[in-house]
Design an enzyme around this catalytic site. Structure first.
Site, PDB file in Angstrom:
ATOM      1  N   ASP A 223       5.552 -44.360  -8.462  1.00 51.32           N
ATOM      2  CA  ASP A 223       5.644 -45.361  -7.448  1.00 51.32           C
ATOM      3  C   ASP A 223       6.694 -46.075  -7.420  1.00 51.32           C
ATOM      4  O   ASP A 223       7.926 -45.265  -7.415  1.00 51.32           O
ATOM      5  CB  ASP A 223       4.340 -46.216  -7.734  1.00 51.32           C
ATOM      6  CG  ASP A 223       4.052 -46.923  -6.547  1.00 51.32           C
ATOM      7  OD1 ASP A 223       3.274 -46.410  -5.598  1.00 51.32           O
ATOM      8  OD2 ASP A 223       4.573 -48.232  -6.202  1.00 51.32           O
ATOM      9  N   TYR A 373       8.081 -54.977  -1.248  1.00 49.38           N
ATOM     10  CA  TYR A 373       8.264 -53.813  -0.138  1.00 49.38           C
ATOM     11  C   TYR A 373       9.122 -54.431   0.933  1.00 49.38           C
ATOM     12  O   TYR A 373      10.216 -53.763   1.327  1.00 49.38           O
ATOM     13  CB  TYR A 373       6.808 -53.776   0.638  1.00 49.38           C
ATOM     14  CG  TYR A 373       5.972 -52.666  -0.199  1.00 49.38           C
ATOM     15  CD1 TYR A 373       5.891 -51.473  -0.021  1.00 49.38           C
ATOM     16  CD2 TYR A 373       5.302 -53.418  -1.330  1.00 49.38           C
ATOM     17  CE1 TYR A 373       5.230 -50.552  -0.695  1.00 49.38           C
ATOM     18  CE2 TYR A 373       4.564 -52.280  -2.164  1.00 49.38           C
ATOM     19  CZ  TYR A 373       4.432 -50.999  -1.812  1.00 49.38           C
ATOM     20  OH  TYR A 373       3.661 -50.283  -2.487  1.00 49.38           O
ATOM     21  N   HIS A 429      -1.716 -39.859  -7.446  1.00 48.48           N
ATOM     22  CA  HIS A 429      -0.881 -40.911  -7.631  1.00 48.48           C
ATOM     23  C   HIS A 429      -0.433 -41.705  -8.899  1.00 48.48           C
ATOM     24  O   HIS A 429       0.333 -41.807  -9.270  1.00 48.48           O
ATOM     25  CB  HIS A 429      -0.885 -41.858  -6.470  1.00 48.48           C
ATOM     26  CG  HIS A 429       0.309 -42.666  -6.229  1.00 48.48           C
ATOM     27  ND1 HIS A 429       1.599 -42.276  -5.604  1.00 48.48           N
ATOM     28  CD2 HIS A 429       0.292 -43.953  -6.280  1.00 48.48           C
ATOM     29  CE1 HIS A 429       2.136 -43.346  -5.964  1.00 48.48           C
ATOM     30  NE2 HIS A 429       1.716 -44.403  -6.066  1.00 48.48           N
TER      31      HIS A 429
END
Length: 457
Positions: A223, A373, A429
């Protein structure tokens, strides 16, 4: 004849020049200050302080009060997890959280490994540092930094750490592991200023490793941890001895990638595609476009207005749990969307999942973690690190249920010294947490390969 040879020499020379120039490219960065106000004139405090995760009755009473005041909402009939976290199942998770989950016990589990904090560029950086209990005679422990992502934490690596620091196979390497919390996540202090992106995190983690006395080390990430450790390799390629990742979405799609998408289904061997590649990539519109849209709504919110949604999550433990745990369902296997319970406990225990949620809740880090982000995407998709290849020896663990499938051809476009590419048997993930044994084996195999190559040189 002479002209043709001359043209060939010129073209060859040009290609050689361009390759050599790109090989010499190193990501540039400057020191920052992320604490309040202006940096002080005094020398930086390089003290390393021991840290323990703590809790209190008051903290738990506040949590329980907020949980008790939640307002349940009915899910649509036959909706499973296709509309997000199923509300009926959420009530079961919340009931377990309120009546059976033992946070004090989990705090003890978190503290089984040594925690520390140190101030770097104006903010306190938290990390777990695990040294092996025993190192075989004539060998040295291999330093390894492992970096988490969102909505995970350092706790993702708790099942992996003992497999690396205390391997059962005598022929395995022994690691000394450092697991930091990205600033703004977990128990690392949040930046007070705008602009803290993956390159800033990479620079700070380099400073952390130097402060701990490591001149060279290996790095692993998934990630956001993939990008942070990749940036670490780009910043100081001679310091990062090897890079291991399990997530590597293309940062800058090139012509070869476009051609492989257009022609790979019909001519898979031409692009080195295997059966899994074809299955995960085609039909393109469904697998690469529609599927991405289904799972990226959160990203658009966090990359634009993180504070708005974050404020609600910071006030509501039930909202926070739904927001985080939904990812541990769908990102583990997208087919889990069609299950009433989201398949949540097929790969994880509720205790482990809620421990991760509690790290976010007790530290109040959901908003700064979401801001990461905006800081990364806010600068566009043409950041300097997106243009620079990685020449550090790299290993890629390709888990079949990863959010975005990345064939070997695509990985090599960015990582020019790809030592190993391992198609994994299972996993999604959150691979380090879901399949720690498989991850440990791949890190072992990759590191052994790099160490052998280093000794031969």
């Amino acid at each position: 004849m002479f002209t043709a040879v001359l043209v060939a020499v010129v073209i060859g020379g040009l290609i050689f020049f361009l390759v050599q120039r790109s090989r010499n490219q190193v990501l540039k960065t400057e020191n920052g200050w992320w604490g309040p106000g202006a940096p002080p004139d005094a020398e930086e405090d390089i003290t390393i302080r021991s840290f323990k995760v703590t809790t209190s009755d008051e903290e738990l009473e506040d949590l329980y009060r907020r949980i008790d005041q939640t307002r349940p909402v009915s899910s649509l009939e036959d909706s499973q997890f296709n509309y997000g976290f199923n509300s009926h199942y959420l009530q079961k998770v919340v009931s377990y959280w309120r009546n059976h989950f033992d946070w004090k016990k989990q705090v003890d589990k978190l503290n089984q490994y040594p925690h520390f904090k140190t101030n770097i560029e104006g903010i306190d950086v938290h990390y777990v540092h695990v040294k092996p209990k025993r190192v075989p005679e004539g060998t040295c422990a291999i330093p390894l930094i492992m970096v988490h992502g969102w909505p995970g934490s350092f706790y993702e690596f708790y099942g992996l750490i003992p497999l690396l620091t205390e391997p059962s196979d005598q022929g395995d390497l022994v690691f000394e592991v450092v697991c930091p919390s990205i600033p703004g996540y977990g128990f690392s202090e949040a930046p007070r200023k705008k602009g803290f992106d993956s390159v800033c995190a990479a620079r700070i983690f380099h400073k952390l490793m130097k402060r701990l006395g490591f001149q060279q080390f290996y790095a692993h990430g998934g990630d956001w941890g993939w990008l942070v450790t990749t940036n670490m390799a780009q910043l100081e390629p001679k310091t990062v001895k090897g890079l291991h990742v399990n997530f590597a979405p293309p940062s800058k799609p090139g012509l070869l990638m476009v051609l492989s998408i257009m022609l790979g289904r019909r001519f898979p061997k031409l692009f080195g595609f295997n059966e899994m590649d074809v299955e995960r990539l085609y039909p393109c519109m469904e697998k690469l476009v529609v599927e991405s849209i289904k799972e990226s709504g959160y990203m658009h919110i966090q990359a634009t207005k993180p504070d708005t949604a974050g404020r609600g999550l910071n006030d509501s433990p039930v909202g926070l749990a739904a927001y985080i745990l939904e990812k541990f369902s769908t990102w583990t296997d997208h087919d889990f969307r069609n299950l009433e319970d989201g398949g949540l406990t097929r790969k994880f225990s509720l205790d482990d999942l809620l421990t991760n949620v509690m790290i976010y809740w007790t530290s109040g880090c959901i908003i700064p973690s979401m801001r990461f982000y905006k800081e990364n995407f806010g600068k566009g998709l043409d950041a300097p690190h997106a243009k620079i290849p990685v020449y550090v020896p790299t290993g890629f663990a390709c888990f079949p249920n990863e959010l975005m499938h990345t064939p070997k051809l695509w990985v090599k476009q960015k990582y020019h010294n790809l030592i190993s590419f391992s198609p994994m048997q299972r996993g999604g993930h959150f691979a380090a947490m879901e399949e720690p044994q498989l991850m440990a084996e791949d890190i072992q195999n990759f590191t052994k390969t790099v160490e052998k190559k280093t000794k031969k040189q």
